[in-house]
Design a protein around this motif. Sequence first.
Motif, PDB file in Angstrom:
ATOM      1  N   LYS A   1       0.724  -1.469   0.230  1.00  0.00           N
ATOM      2  CA  LYS A   1       0.002   0.027  -0.034  1.00  0.00           C
ATOM      3  C   LYS A   1       0.870   1.338  -0.202  1.00  0.00           C
ATOM      4  O   LYS A   1       0.449   2.518   0.101  1.00  0.00           O
ATOM      5  N   GLU A   2       2.114   1.259   0.052  1.00  0.00           N
ATOM      6  CA  GLU A   2       3.268   2.404   0.151  1.00  0.00           C
ATOM      7  C   GLU A   2       3.671   2.976  -0.759  1.00  0.00           C
ATOM      8  O   GLU A   2       3.708   3.834  -1.719  1.00  0.00           O
ATOM      9  N   ARG A   3       3.024   1.741  -1.946  1.00  0.00           N
ATOM     10  CA  ARG A   3       3.404   2.065  -3.321  1.00  0.00           C
ATOM     11  C   ARG A   3       2.916   2.681  -4.239  1.00  0.00           C
ATOM     12  O   ARG A   3       1.957   3.039  -3.858  1.00  0.00           O
ATOM     13  N   LYS A   4       3.882   3.817  -5.324  1.00  0.00           N
ATOM     14  CA  LYS A   4       2.712   3.995  -6.042  1.00  0.00           C
ATOM     15  C   LYS A   4       2.655   3.782  -7.371  1.00  0.00           C
ATOM     16  O   LYS A   4       3.944   3.530  -8.075  1.00  0.00           O
ATOM     17  N   LEU A   5       1.577   3.806  -8.407  1.00  0.00           N
ATOM     18  CA  LEU A   5       1.962   3.312  -9.422  1.00  0.00           C
ATOM     19  C   LEU A   5       2.900   4.477 -10.187  1.00  0.00           C
ATOM     20  O   LEU A   5       2.097   5.320 -10.673  1.00  0.00           O
ATOM     21  N   THR A   6       3.400   4.247 -11.598  1.00  0.00           N
ATOM     22  CA  THR A   6       4.320   4.523 -12.145  1.00  0.00           C
ATOM     23  C   THR A   6       4.862   4.839 -13.532  1.00  0.00           C
ATOM     24  O   THR A   6       4.942   5.893 -14.090  1.00  0.00           O
TER      25      THR A   6
ATOM     26  N   LYS B   1      -5.080   8.697 -15.884  1.00  0.00           N
ATOM     27  CA  LYS B   1      -5.693   8.916 -14.348  1.00  0.00           C
ATOM     28  C   LYS B   1      -5.539   7.871 -13.463  1.00  0.00           C
ATOM     29  O   LYS B   1      -5.864   8.342 -12.553  1.00  0.00           O
ATOM     30  N   LEU B   2      -4.404   6.793 -13.182  1.00  0.00           N
ATOM     31  CA  LEU B   2      -3.893   6.186 -12.238  1.00  0.00           C
ATOM     32  C   LEU B   2      -1.892   6.268 -12.007  1.00  0.00           C
ATOM     33  O   LEU B   2      -1.962   6.290 -11.101  1.00  0.00           O
ATOM     34  N   VAL B   3      -1.301   6.703 -13.388  1.00  0.00           N
ATOM     35  CA  VAL B   3      -0.222   6.322 -13.162  1.00  0.00           C
ATOM     36  C   VAL B   3       0.234   7.862 -12.136  1.00  0.00           C
ATOM     37  O   VAL B   3      -0.150   9.060 -12.313  1.00  0.00           O
ATOM     38  N   GLY B   4       1.012   7.969 -10.672  1.00  0.00           N
ATOM     39  CA  GLY B   4       0.994   8.938  -9.890  1.00  0.00           C
ATOM     40  C   GLY B   4       0.484   8.595  -8.951  1.00  0.00           C
ATOM     41  O   GLY B   4       0.289   8.996  -8.014  1.00  0.00           O
TER      42      GLY B   4
ATOM     43  N   ARG C   1      -9.791   2.873  -6.907  1.00  0.00           N
ATOM     44  CA  ARG C   1     -10.695   3.984  -8.618  1.00  0.00           C
ATOM     45  C   ARG C   1     -10.728   3.005  -9.537  1.00  0.00           C
ATOM     46  O   ARG C   1     -11.872   2.728 -10.624  1.00  0.00           O
ATOM     47  N   LEU C   2     -10.678   1.683  -9.268  1.00  0.00           N
ATOM     48  CA  LEU C   2     -11.069   0.133 -10.295  1.00  0.00           C
ATOM     49  C   LEU C   2     -12.700  -0.334 -10.316  1.00  0.00           C
ATOM     50  O   LEU C   2     -12.826  -0.584 -10.758  1.00  0.00           O
TER      51      LEU C   2
END
Length: 349
Positions: A129-134, A183-186, A195-196
Motif C-alpha cells: 500500500k506504500e507504493r505508487k504506480l509510475t 488517470k492512474l499513473v502517479g 478507482r478500479l
Amino acid sequence: MLTNRQQDILRLIIQHYTQTGQPVGSKKLMEEGIEASSATIRNEMKALEEQGLLQKTHSSSGRVPSIEGYRFYVDHLLKPGRVEKREMQTIRRSFGGEFHEIDEIIQQSADILSQLTSYTALSLGPDVKERKLTGFRIVPLNNRQVIAIIVTDKGNVESQVFTIPVSVSGEDLEKMVRIINDKLVGESLITVYHRLRTEIPMILHKYFQTTEGILTLFDTMLGQAFEEKVFVGGRMNLLDFEGSNDVTQFKLMYTLMKDPEELNQLLLPESQGIQIRIGNELGNQLFQNMSLIQASYEIDGHGQGTIALLGPTSMQYSRMFGLIDAFRHELASKLGDYYRSLEGDPDWS
C-alpha cells in the motif's frame, strides 16, 4: 513454577538435544554442570516430565523436550545466540551485489537465510500500500497476446502475458493504456485499487461502446500489482525436517509453499519484533512438528517487511533467534540503500 535447578536442567536438555538430536540423561547433565546427584537429577527430570515439559524415549533412559517444553524455553529461558563472524560476512557479501529491482533483494534474502540455516526461509517485502504506480505499458506479442508491464516507485516491476478477449481490439488496448496513464499513473496503489472499483468503470463506459471484457482485463492486468508476494528459499529443505519422511505430507507441504495466499496466512500480519510459533500454533496440521521464527523490519518511509524461518521443532532456537535478528537489520539496511539510490531518478512511464 519451576525451580532454578529445573530451569537449568530443561535449558541444558533443549540445548543439547537441538544440537545433537540425542536424548539427554542424568550423567550428561552432571557433566554440563548440574550440581546434584544422579538420583536427584533423575527425580527432577521426572518432575519436568510430569509437568509435560519433557518426554521419555523408548530407546534410552534419557529425556527429550516436548512441544510444551520448547514453548516454556522460548518464553522464559531463551537467550539470543551470538552470530558468527563468517555468517555476517556471508550475509553482507550476498547483499553486496547489484540489484535491478526490489524483488531481487527480497528473493535473495530468502535464499541467503535458507543457505545459512538449512531451513526454509520466507521473505515478504515492504507494504504494497506504500507504493505508487509510475508506469504501465502493453507490448503486443501476436494478434491475441500481449505483455503487460507495471512499474512502481518502489522499484517493483511486474510483467505478465495475457490473452486478449476476441471482443477487445487493438484500438481498445491503446485507449486502455491511455486511460491508465492519464488517470492512474502517479497514484498510490491503494488509490488505484479503489478507482478500479468506482471511477474507472464509469470512464470506460464513456470511451467504449461495450465494456464487455475490458473491465475484467483492466482488473486482471493491474491486480498483480497488489499481490503481497512471499518469496521462498530452500523449499527442498522441508525433506530434511524430522518427521518429513511421509511422501504425501511432503508433497502437500511443498504445494502449500508455492501458494501465495497460504503463505500470507502462515505469516502473522504486521507483527512487531521477533515472534516464535511452535507446532499447532502455526494453525495448520501439516506444520504440527515445525516451528516458525518470524521477524519484522522497518524501512523509514517505505513500510514494513517480514523475514521468517520454518524448521523442525528441534531447531536451535538461540542460534536462529540471534541470526534472524542480525539478518533483518542487514536486510533493512540494504533495502534502505536501494530506495535512496532511486531518489531523484525520473519516473518511468
